[in-house]
Design a protein around this motif. Sequence first.
Motif, PDB file in Angstrom:
ATOM      1  N   HIS A 209      24.092   6.349 -21.678  1.00  0.00           N
ATOM      2  CA  HIS A 209      22.859   5.858 -21.079  1.00  0.00           C
ATOM      3  C   HIS A 209      22.276   4.728 -21.915  1.00  0.00           C
ATOM      4  CE1 HIS A 209      23.076  10.056 -19.482  1.00  0.00           C
ATOM      5  NE2 HIS A 209      22.756   9.420 -18.365  1.00  0.00           N
ATOM      6  N   THR A 210      21.790   3.702 -21.239  1.00  0.00           N
ATOM      7  CA  THR A 210      21.150   2.570 -21.899  1.00  0.00           C
ATOM      8  C   THR A 210      19.743   2.402 -21.371  1.00  0.00           C
ATOM      9  OG1 THR A 210      23.267   1.419 -22.149  1.00  0.00           O
ATOM     10  CG2 THR A 210      21.269   0.091 -22.339  1.00  0.00           C
ATOM     11  N   VAL A 211      18.782   2.258 -22.272  1.00  0.00           N
ATOM     12  CA  VAL A 211      17.382   2.101 -21.895  1.00  0.00           C
ATOM     13  C   VAL A 211      16.813   0.869 -22.583  1.00  0.00           C
ATOM     14  CG1 VAL A 211      15.069   3.116 -22.004  1.00  0.00           C
ATOM     15  CG2 VAL A 211      17.048   4.576 -21.573  1.00  0.00           C
ATOM     16  N   ARG A 212      16.202  -0.012 -21.807  1.00  0.00           N
ATOM     17  CA  ARG A 212      15.542  -1.187 -22.364  1.00  0.00           C
ATOM     18  C   ARG A 212      14.080  -0.850 -22.635  1.00  0.00           C
ATOM     19  NH1 ARG A 212      18.447  -5.948 -21.038  1.00  0.00           N
ATOM     20  NH2 ARG A 212      16.827  -7.033 -22.206  1.00  0.00           N
ATOM     21  N   GLY A 213      13.505  -1.488 -23.655  1.00  0.00           N
ATOM     22  CA  GLY A 213      12.090  -1.249 -23.936  1.00  0.00           C
ATOM     23  C   GLY A 213      11.741  -1.502 -25.383  1.00  0.00           C
ATOM     24  N   GLU A 214      10.853  -0.652 -25.905  1.00  0.00           N
ATOM     25  CA  GLU A 214      10.379  -0.796 -27.277  1.00  0.00           C
ATOM     26  C   GLU A 214      10.474   0.532 -28.007  1.00  0.00           C
ATOM     27  OE1 GLU A 214       6.472  -2.441 -27.595  1.00  0.00           O
ATOM     28  OE2 GLU A 214       6.938  -4.201 -26.360  1.00  0.00           O
ATOM     29  N   ALA A 215      10.475   0.446 -29.323  1.00  0.00           N
ATOM     30  CA  ALA A 215      10.412   1.628 -30.180  1.00  0.00           C
ATOM     31  C   ALA A 215       9.536   1.277 -31.373  1.00  0.00           C
ATOM     32  CB  ALA A 215      11.807   2.041 -30.639  1.00  0.00           C
ATOM     33  N   VAL A 216       9.076   2.301 -32.060  1.00  0.00           N
ATOM     34  CA  VAL A 216       8.202   2.100 -33.222  1.00  0.00           C
ATOM     35  C   VAL A 216       8.767   2.878 -34.403  1.00  0.00           C
ATOM     36  CG1 VAL A 216       5.885   2.425 -34.167  1.00  0.00           C
ATOM     37  CG2 VAL A 216       6.159   1.775 -31.767  1.00  0.00           C
ATOM     38  N   GLY A 224       8.531   6.014 -29.391  1.00  0.00           N
ATOM     39  CA  GLY A 224       8.245   4.920 -28.473  1.00  0.00           C
ATOM     40  C   GLY A 224       8.874   5.127 -27.109  1.00  0.00           C
ATOM     41  N   GLY A 225       8.472   4.291 -26.157  1.00  0.00           N
ATOM     42  CA  GLY A 225       8.869   4.473 -24.770  1.00  0.00           C
ATOM     43  C   GLY A 225      10.360   4.557 -24.533  1.00  0.00           C
ATOM     44  N   ALA A 226      11.126   3.656 -25.149  1.00  0.00           N
ATOM     45  CA  ALA A 226      12.582   3.684 -24.937  1.00  0.00           C
ATOM     46  C   ALA A 226      13.201   4.941 -25.535  1.00  0.00           C
ATOM     47  CB  ALA A 226      13.212   2.431 -25.545  1.00  0.00           C
ATOM     48  N   VAL A 227      12.653   5.401 -26.654  1.00  0.00           N
ATOM     49  CA  VAL A 227      13.148   6.639 -27.277  1.00  0.00           C
ATOM     50  C   VAL A 227      12.830   7.835 -26.386  1.00  0.00           C
ATOM     51  CG1 VAL A 227      12.989   8.132 -29.306  1.00  0.00           C
ATOM     52  CG2 VAL A 227      12.847   5.657 -29.578  1.00  0.00           C
ATOM     53  N   TYR A 228      11.611   7.863 -25.837  1.00  0.00           N
ATOM     54  CA  TYR A 228      11.213   8.981 -24.975  1.00  0.00           C
ATOM     55  C   TYR A 228      12.135   9.114 -23.774  1.00  0.00           C
ATOM     56  CZ  TYR A 228       6.825   8.434 -27.581  1.00  0.00           C
ATOM     57  OH  TYR A 228       5.872   8.310 -28.558  1.00  0.00           O
TER      58      TYR A 228
END
Length: 391
Positions: A209-216, A224-228
């Motif tokens: 699975h690949t998710v685009r977005g941000e992490a902190v 962060g959102g992509a991690v969630y």
Amino acid sequence: MAAEVLAAGGAAVTVYEAMPSAGRKFLMAGRGGLNLTHSEPLPQFLARYGEAALRLQGAIDAFPPGALREWCEALGEPTFVGTSGRVFPRAFKASPLLRAWLRRLDAGGVAFAFRHRWTGWDDKGRLLFQAPYGPSSIDAAATVLALGGASWPRLGSDGGWTRMLAQKGVTISSLRPANCGFTVAWSEVFRTRFEGEPLKGIALVFGGHTVRGEAVITRTGIEGGAVYALSAELRESIMATGEAILHVALRPDLDRGDLVKRLSVPRGKQSVSNFLRKAAQLSPVAVGLLQEAAINEGLSLSSLPPGRLAELISAVPIKLAGVAPIARAISSAGGISLDELDADFMIRKLPGVFAAGEMLDWEAPTGGYLLQASFATGAAAGRGVLKWLAI
């Protein structure tokens, strides 16, 4: 939501709330803009609930995203669809909506009893509460339990209800963090310099699975959102094997050949950090993450050929060692097995007792799916009670 459906159906309703005021987790959900639901087509929407989709479908079909938006607008809070397809109230926060909702419930005859924490049943089947002036008992014709999961327990839901229902023979899946962060054994140098820094415009890859977005970057790991969005798979891997390797593409929009070409330019007297910042447009935290990964693998960034460096930039490995505590998770997985409920959301082993929301065994990513299913199951439980009482 159950109370609203019940009051509209002619039932006398009292909401017993453990906290001093209503909707505290709802208000917390609104801190980032109150993402109520999502605008994607219903088949794709339902797929977000994974194995629980079939059991939740009836409730969501009866109260779909469009109905939630109409409900919100009827309370004086029109909604809009963001660029990601997520749906928000125009006020972009929860407090105006909650105030309007409580006013409407009050006008509909719904009573609230605050600072009443449910503690189970007595030997006559009456509900027991720890109240401000001591224990009290209530004889209810029907009960809707909407006790939440175990995330953010200071807002009222601490998962303590699992023990009481298990004692009644109800099958409970253990509560686990969902939409959560993960722990990483960062070096002290990396942790000190980059704690709180965001990784923007990245892609995270795990298990196909690949998710685009941000992490902190956090002091103890990453969130962060992509991690969630990958948290369910990551959590299960860690529970099964003790770790999970998450890969981060730092420049997912850059063609591999183009990246290699950029990295093939002579570095000259530039430091590795400056070179990567200019040649690959990497932020300081992205460069720091690269250096952290290289050290862990016994590599030196300065000696890597362009092709190998491009490979690392496209898939930086991060070893996740654990799951962040459930108290800090956005939501929780686990709860009452959906097989324990009938089609009306009544607990089969407890006639007249219904359940809704996050205390049921389902999970979903952020994006509006959590609130939508909570609203929909609450409404379904309310309809189930009306049917049970034959009102």
